[in-house]
Design a protein around this motif. Structure first.
Motif, PDB file in Angstrom:
ATOM      1  N   GLN A 260       0.828  -1.207   0.000  1.00  0.00           N
ATOM      2  CA  GLN A 260       0.000   0.000   0.000  1.00  0.00           C
ATOM      3  C   GLN A 260       0.858   1.252   0.000  1.00  0.00           C
ATOM      4  N   LYS A 263       2.076   1.781  -3.490  1.00  0.00           N
ATOM      5  CA  LYS A 263       0.996   2.292  -4.343  1.00  0.00           C
ATOM      6  C   LYS A 263       0.741   3.769  -4.063  1.00  0.00           C
ATOM      7  N   SER A 268       4.227   1.169  -9.556  1.00  0.00           N
ATOM      8  CA  SER A 268       3.418   0.108 -10.160  1.00  0.00           C
ATOM      9  C   SER A 268       3.644  -1.187  -9.379  1.00  0.00           C
TER      10      SER A 268
END
Length: 311
Positions: A260, A263, A268
């Protein structure tokens, strides 16, 4: 926790492993990993060639083992640097030999295994520096190694996943992709999955706490994000990443949190969740079909970014 029959079989087997003549808890951990890998990894695939080198750096040499995949005919091969797990304190050439052979053949890439310095003899940042130095060395000596310097990736499992994550923030511009296999990311061991799997299977919290103390003694008072990847704020240079998560793994939640964070930083990232699996399942090819599945998945991801389809 509901465990499948193969996993139960493995756990029962692990409970019977006794480290021969272990001198202390550190020696016990190292010998246990050796025994687990030897007994559960299964048949070792043949590869075209294995070479061992010692790469000189400032004040020491870093041992590396180079695996050349079977059937390889191209002059300039893609390459993958492999960073092994073992709680930063254990592991080496033999513990991961079966895994790296499979990856060499499935990815059609030269695998370069880094035998980095281990804690507690060599705490952070020694091992990390070794891994960074080898990425630079492979790039600098690509022609001599028969490697295409524009087609290099990195894979790390467990503690090696933590190291790979940090390596990528430092020299990620040299890498086309990254795979993290059930990565260790947080020294606090206070997630829900650690609560659930505090006493196993495979890992236990007491051993994890000691390992982190050996690897990064300053972690409690002044943790360094390059040692504790969950604290990394800037994932600069990090290439496209695949993260493999095991369901019955104490490291599950911190691995998902690391994903997380990546991200959120715009990296990516793909996650692959291995239901019913335990930590270290890549060493259990003698029993688990999922080892082949994971190998194929990592190879497909590597080919996507290395753009190599030759066999």
């Amino acid at each position: 926790m509901q465990l499948t029959s193969p996993i139960t079989q493995i756990i029962n087997h692990l409970g019977k492993i006794q480290s021969f003549n272990a001198q202390d808890p550190l020696d016990e951990t190292r010998k246990y990993l050796d025994a687990m890998a030897l007994q559960l990894s299964g048949k070792k695939e043949p590869v075209a060639m294995i070479e061992e080198l010692k790469v000189p750096v400032e004040d020491h040499q870093i041992p590396v083992r180079i695996y050349r995949p079977k059937g390889k005919t191209t002059q300039k091969s893609s390459a993958i640097i492999y960073i092994h797990g073992g709680w930063f304190i254990a592991g080496g050439f033999e513990t991961h030999d079966a895994v790296v052979r499979k990856l060499a053949n499935q990815t059609s890439s030269v695998m370069i295994f880094v035998d980095y310095r281990l804690a507690p003899e060599h705490p952070f940042p020694a091992g990390l520096n070794d891994c960074i130095d080898i990425v630079k060395w492979v790039t600098d000596h690509a022609e001599d190694l028969g490697i295409d310097e524009s087609k290099i990736g990195i894979i790390g499992d467990s503690a090696g996943g933590a190291l790979a994550t940090s390596v990528s923030t430092q020299v990620g511009e040299l890498l086309k992709f990254q795979v993290l296999i059930y990565p260790a990311a947080d020294h606090q061991l206070n997630t829900k999955s650690w609560e659930t799997y505090e006493t196993g299977p495979v890992l236990n919290k007491e051993g994890g706490i000691q390992a982190w103390k050996w690897y990064h003694p300053e972690a409690e008072s002044n943790p360094d994000p390059l040692a504790v990847p969950i604290l990394i704020k800037d994932f600069k240079n990090t290439p496209p990443t695949l993260v493999l998560i095991a369901e019955h793994d104490a490291l599950r939640d911190e691995g998902e949190e690391l994903v997380q964070h990546m991200k959120n930083a715009g990296i990516s990232v793909q996650t692959s969740f291995y239901r019913d699996m335990v930590h270290g399942f890549m060493h259990m090819g003698e029993v688990l079909n999922e080892v082949e599945k994971a190998t194929f998945e990592m190879a497909a991801f590597a080919h996507q970014y290395l753009r190599t389809t030759e066999k």
